[in-house]
Design an enzyme around this catalytic site. Sequence first.
Site, PDB file in Angstrom:
ATOM      1  N   HIS A  31       0.832  -1.204   0.000  1.00 48.77           N
ATOM      2  CA  HIS A  31       0.000   0.000   0.000  1.00 48.77           C
ATOM      3  C   HIS A  31       0.872   1.262   0.000  1.00 48.77           C
ATOM      4  O   HIS A  31       0.670   2.170  -0.812  1.00 48.77           O
ATOM      5  CB  HIS A  31      -0.925  -0.022   1.224  1.00 48.77           C
ATOM      6  CG  HIS A  31      -1.822   1.158   1.340  1.00 48.77           C
ATOM      7  ND1 HIS A  31      -3.140   1.125   0.970  1.00 48.77           N
ATOM      8  CD2 HIS A  31      -1.590   2.422   1.780  1.00 48.77           C
ATOM      9  CE1 HIS A  31      -3.681   2.310   1.179  1.00 48.77           C
ATOM     10  NE2 HIS A  31      -2.757   3.114   1.678  1.00 48.77           N
ATOM     11  N   GLU A  32       1.839   1.294   0.911  1.00 43.90           N
ATOM     12  CA  GLU A  32       2.700   2.477   1.014  1.00 43.90           C
ATOM     13  C   GLU A  32       3.594   2.630  -0.222  1.00 43.90           C
ATOM     14  O   GLU A  32       3.882   3.744  -0.649  1.00 43.90           O
ATOM     15  CB  GLU A  32       3.534   2.431   2.290  1.00 43.90           C
ATOM     16  CG  GLU A  32       2.726   2.405   3.585  1.00 43.90           C
ATOM     17  CD  GLU A  32       1.660   3.481   3.696  1.00 43.90           C
ATOM     18  OE1 GLU A  32       1.870   4.601   3.194  1.00 43.90           O
ATOM     19  OE2 GLU A  32       0.607   3.193   4.282  1.00 43.90           O
TER      20      GLU A  32
ATOM     21  N   HIS B 115       1.777   4.536  -2.935  1.00 47.17           N
ATOM     22  CA  HIS B 115       1.895   5.987  -2.734  1.00 47.17           C
ATOM     23  C   HIS B 115       3.274   6.463  -3.215  1.00 47.17           C
ATOM     24  O   HIS B 115       3.389   7.458  -3.941  1.00 47.17           O
ATOM     25  CB  HIS B 115       1.748   6.348  -1.253  1.00 47.17           C
ATOM     26  CG  HIS B 115       0.380   6.191  -0.688  1.00 47.17           C
ATOM     27  ND1 HIS B 115      -0.721   6.870  -1.150  1.00 47.17           N
ATOM     28  CD2 HIS B 115      -0.068   5.419   0.337  1.00 47.17           C
ATOM     29  CE1 HIS B 115      -1.785   6.533  -0.440  1.00 47.17           C
ATOM     30  NE2 HIS B 115      -1.419   5.645   0.470  1.00 47.17           N
TER      31      HIS B 115
END
Length: 158
Positions: free
Chosen positions: A67-68, A71
């Site tokens: 997820h990170e 980003h």
Amino acid sequence: MTNEELQGLVEGISWEYFKRKFEHKASFNPRLRTTGGRYLLSTHNIEINKTYYEVMGLEELIGIIKHELCHYHLHLLNRGYQHKDADFKILLKSVGGPRFCSSLPIEMKKGKAKRVLIYSCVSCKQKYTRKKRMDINKYVCGKCRGRLKLEEIISIDK
């Protein structure tokens, strides 16, 4: 797991799923309480909540890292890196990352729990976290009605 091991894991996941290098710093941040991790726009570093790894395990940690990294890579490519952006949603789905991380037991967030009990279903492996003991002869799995068993007890040191 140490910060160095986390750094290696993040670099490996970045190369395996995104085919791009992770050239910044990944570390555990003990001050994170309500989120699994965060990507810092100013430094491009990634911070991870170690409690998620300790309570939920390696699979949850890998999901948070994916997820990170979505980003991270989208921001560096000047594309939509926010949760609401289509680029973010598409990339997250393609690498198999979660949109949101699983919830920690509420007791841990408040800092009041002395221990957390983890029960699991024998049939479907669904996990349940509880503050108090349950009578496993009285309750069954809410998903498949299977038998429950006590997996582990995690003590929280203050």
